[in-house]
Write a protein that holds these residues in place. Structure first.
Motif, PDB file in Angstrom:
ATOM      1  N   ARG A   1      47.532  48.024  32.817  1.00 27.57           N
ATOM      2  CA  ARG A   1      46.742  47.268  33.799  1.00 27.57           C
ATOM      3  C   ARG A   1      47.008  47.805  35.204  1.00 27.57           C
TER       4      ARG A   1
ATOM      5  N   THR B   1      48.086  29.634  47.829  1.00 28.06           N
ATOM      6  CA  THR B   1      47.288  30.767  48.301  1.00 28.06           C
ATOM      7  C   THR B   1      48.150  31.618  49.220  1.00 28.06           C
TER       8      THR B   1
ATOM      9  N   LEU C   1      45.975  33.972  44.405  1.00 37.92           N
ATOM     10  CA  LEU C   1      45.339  32.649  44.452  1.00 37.92           C
ATOM     11  C   LEU C   1      45.734  31.883  43.194  1.00 37.92           C
TER      12      LEU C   1
ATOM     13  N   THR D   1      47.451  33.972  40.545  1.00 37.82           N
ATOM     14  CA  THR D   1      46.713  35.073  39.956  1.00 37.82           C
ATOM     15  C   THR D   1      46.314  36.050  41.052  1.00 37.82           C
ATOM     16  N   PRO D   2      46.539  37.358  40.859  1.00 41.38           N
ATOM     17  CA  PRO D   2      46.089  38.301  41.885  1.00 41.38           C
ATOM     18  C   PRO D   2      44.574  38.305  41.937  1.00 41.38           C
ATOM     19  N   TYR D   3      44.019  38.226  43.154  1.00 45.62           N
ATOM     20  CA  TYR D   3      42.570  38.326  43.303  1.00 45.62           C
ATOM     21  C   TYR D   3      42.236  39.765  43.672  1.00 45.62           C
ATOM     22  N   LEU D   4      41.673  40.506  42.731  1.00 51.42           N
ATOM     23  CA  LEU D   4      41.443  41.935  42.920  1.00 51.42           C
ATOM     24  C   LEU D   4      40.023  42.256  43.371  1.00 51.42           C
ATOM     25  N   GLY D   5      39.065  41.404  43.004  1.00 52.08           N
ATOM     26  CA  GLY D   5      37.658  41.672  43.330  1.00 52.08           C
ATOM     27  C   GLY D   5      37.004  42.549  42.291  1.00 52.08           C
ATOM     28  N   PRO D   6      35.661  42.569  42.260  1.00 54.14           N
ATOM     29  CA  PRO D   6      34.928  43.309  41.219  1.00 54.14           C
ATOM     30  C   PRO D   6      35.283  44.792  41.145  1.00 54.14           C
ATOM     31  N   THR D   7      35.476  45.455  42.289  1.00 52.98           N
ATOM     32  CA  THR D   7      35.812  46.886  42.238  1.00 52.98           C
ATOM     33  C   THR D   7      37.313  47.116  42.363  1.00 52.98           C
ATOM     34  N   GLY D   8      38.081  46.045  42.580  1.00 56.94           N
ATOM     35  CA  GLY D   8      39.526  46.180  42.718  1.00 56.94           C
ATOM     36  C   GLY D   8      39.988  46.384  44.150  1.00 56.94           C
ATOM     37  N   ASN D   9      39.086  46.264  45.125  1.00 55.64           N
ATOM     38  CA  ASN D   9      39.436  46.571  46.510  1.00 55.64           C
ATOM     39  C   ASN D   9      39.602  45.343  47.415  1.00 55.64           C
ATOM     40  N   ALA D  10      39.657  44.153  46.825  1.00 56.62           N
ATOM     41  CA  ALA D  10      39.838  42.953  47.647  1.00 56.62           C
ATOM     42  C   ALA D  10      41.147  43.018  48.433  1.00 56.62           C
ATOM     43  N   GLY D  11      41.152  42.386  49.615  1.00 49.29           N
ATOM     44  CA  GLY D  11      42.378  42.285  50.405  1.00 49.29           C
ATOM     45  C   GLY D  11      42.598  43.413  51.388  1.00 49.29           C
ATOM     46  N   HIS D  12      41.563  44.212  51.630  1.00 53.02           N
ATOM     47  CA  HIS D  12      41.705  45.380  52.511  1.00 53.02           C
ATOM     48  C   HIS D  12      41.825  44.974  53.980  1.00 53.02           C
TER      49      HIS D  12
END
Lengths: 304, 304
Positions: free
Chosen positions: B103, B125, B141, B144-155
Motif C-alpha cells: 500500500r 482531525t 480524519l 484514517t489517512p485522507y489521500l484523495g482520488p489521485t493520492g495528492n491530498a494535503g499538498h
C-alpha cells in the motif's frame, strides 16, 4: 421513503417533502421578516408541508442551517438571526415531529450534497459553493458530506486569500468573502467611484461593459480562484459547483473565474478540476437536506 | 503481525520492520547518492531488513514516497529523483516481496499517520506537516489517512498564501513553500544581505538574535499560519503536528508561528487548534507507512 427537508437561511425559511428519488412532493418558502419570532415562522413553514403530505409518510427530517453551528449540541447561531444564539434547532424539530430522526448540517454543505445527488455526474470529490451575501462551502467526499467534528468544515468564505486584503468581520484578514461576496464587491466598487446600489446592478453594469464593474468581477474571480485551487490542492478535488446570487451573474463571473483557475493551477492534478454553475439553483439546499436522511447512493469507493 | 515499512525520500531511502504496536524490529537508512540506480539502492535497503527479520514474518508492505504520485497507477515521480518518472513503485515492491499486499501513500501523509498513531492523543482531525527542503502535508480524519482520488491530498506546500508573493516552481504564485521551505527562507535572507549558507545557519543566527534571520523566521511563520488556518477552516481541524529540518529550529519557529495562528484565527471553531512539534522525528514516516497496512485502531466515530 419521504423526508421533510428544512432550509434555515438568514432571511427566509423553506421546507419541502422530498421522495427517495429527489422528487419534491410539496414546497414552501416564507420570509423571516414580519414574523413575531423565528420559531413561529419555522413552525408555520413546516405546517404548510405537513398539511399537504400525510404526516405518516414523513419518516425523517434533514435540516440545513446558516452558520455557525455546533453539530454535537445540535444548536445553530445564524449570523443574520440575532434571536438565535445556540438555538437548539435539532431539539425543536424533534419536538415538532416526534419519533422522526433529525439530522443537521450547514446550508452550504446541504447545497453541495444536493448538487452532488441531483445536479452532477457524482464526482468522487466535490466542493459546492454559495457566492451571495456571504461565501459558503461544503465538501462531498465519495458521496458523503464531510462536515467535520464541529460541523464547520468547508468554510471557504473565511480563508485568507490575500494577507494584504481588507479586514473581515470574522476577525481575520483578506478572506474570500471580503473580495467575492455581494457586499464585498459593491463596497469596493463604491469606494472606487461606482454609484450603483447592489450586486445585481453591478452585474448589469459589468455585462454592459462598465470597466469598474468588470474590475470588481475580475477581483472577485481572482479571489475565488485562489480559494478554489487551495481547496482543490488540499482535498484533491474533481469538481466545483457554484450557486448563489453573485454566481447568478453567469459568464460575467464564470469567464474570468475559469481563466484565473487555469492560469493559477500549478500542480498537474489540479488541472482536471471542473468549475460549473449550479444546475439546481435554490432547490439544491432542500434536496441536500433531504439527502442527509434519505438512502442516497454513495459511490462507496473510498478516498482513503 | 509485522509490516515492512519503506520511506522513499528525495535524497535517502529507509526501511524498517514494524510490529503491530509500533515497535521497530529493524531499521536501515541509506543515502541515494552513490547508488548506480535508485532501484538497486531500494533493493539494498530492503535486503538489510529481510536479512535481519525472518522473511515469513513480514505480512504486508507499506510505502511512503516523495511526490507527485499516482495512487491508481501505483507510480511515483519524486521531484529529486529524475530517473523515476511514473516509476511503478508498487509493482516493484510486489515483485521484491511476492505475495504481500503493498500500500502506497505520500511521504507527508505517512508522517501524519505515524504521528497520529504513536505521537498524539489521536485527535479526530489532524494535519501533519514536514517543513524542510519542501513543505508537505497529510491529513488524518477519524484515524484514517485522507489521500484523495489521485493520492495528492494535503499538498499544503503548494497553496497560495500570498498572491503578491514569489513565483513558485510549481507554476503558481506565493505558495507556502516559497516562504517557509529552507531554500525559500535562505533565498529571501540572502537577497536581503544575509551571507550565511543554509537553513541550519539561519536558525542559529536567529537564535543568536540576528534581526534579519529573525525576520526570515517571522515571514515563514506568517505564511505557515495562513496555510494552517486555511486547512483548519476547511477540514475543521483539532490538531497540527510539524516536523522536518526547518521545524527542528524549535521555538525560533514555533513561538512566532503560534502567535500568528492565535492572531489570525477568526471563526470560533479555529481557536481550539493545537500546533505541536513532532514527537517521533524521523521515525514518523516509517511508522505511518507501516500503519497503512497494520490493524491500527481508528477512532471509528465518523466525521461525516
Amino acid at each position: 421513503m419521504t423526508a421533510l427537508a428544512v432550509d434555515v437561511g438568514g432571511t427566509k425559511f423553506a421546507a419541502a417533502a422530498v421522495g427517495a428519488d429527489g422528487e419534491m412532493l410539496a414546497r414552501c418558502e416564507l420570509p423571516l421578516r414580519g414574523a413575531s419570532c423565528p420559531e413561529d415562522r419555522l413552525s408555520e413553514v413546516i405546517a404548510e408541508i405537513t398539511g399537504r403530505v400525510p404526516a405518516g409518510r414523513i419518516e425523517a427530517v434533514g435540516v440545513g442551517s446558516a452558520g455557525p453551528l455546533d453539530l454535537q449540541a445540535g444548536t445553530v447561531s445564524p449570523v443574520n438571526i440575532p434571536g438565535w444564539r445556540d438555538f437548539p434547532l435539532v431539539g425543536f424539530l424533534e419536538r415538532l415531529l416526534p419519533g422522526r430522526p433529525v439530522r443537521l448540517a450547514g446550508d452550504a454543505q446541504c447545497m453541495a450534497l444536493g448538487e452532488w445527488w441531483r445536479g452532477t455526474a457524482r464526482p468522487r470529490t466535490m466542493l459546492g459553493m454559495v457566492v451571495s451575501t456571504g461565501v459558503g462551502g461544503g465538501l462531498v467526499l465519495d458521496g458523503t458530506p464531510y462536515l467535520g467534528p464541529t460541523g464547520n468544515a468547508g468554510h471557504i468564505g473565511h480563508i485568507t486569500v490575500d494577507p494584504h486584503g481588507p479586514a473581515c468581520a470574522c476577525g481575520a484578514t483578506g478572506c474570500t468573502e471580503t473580495f467575492a461576496s455581494g457586499p464585498g464587491m459593491v463596497g469596493w466598487a463604491r469606494d472606487n467611484g461606482w454609484t450603483g446600489e447592489d450586486a445585481e446592478a453591478l452585474a448589469a453594469a459589468a455585462a454592459g461593459g462598465d470597466p469598474l464593474a468588470r474590475r470588481a468581477f475580475q477581483r472577485a474571480a481572482d479571489a475565488l480562484a485562489t480559494a478554489i485551487l487551495t481547496t482543490a490542492a488540499l482535498f484533491d478535488l474533481d469538481h466545483v459547483v457554484i450557486g448563489g446570487g453573485v454566481a447568478a451573474a453567469g459568464p460575467i463571473l464564470f469567464d474570468p473565474l475559469r481563466q484565473a483557475v487555469a492560469r493559477d493551477a500549478g500542480l498537474g492534478y489540479l488541472r482536471r478540476l471542473r468549475v460549473e454553475p449550479t444546475r439546481l439553483g435554490r432547490d439544491a439546499g432542500l434536496l441536500g437536506a433531504a439527502a442527509l436522511v434519505l438512502p442516497v447512493p454513495a459511490r462507496r469507493a473510498s478516498c482513503t
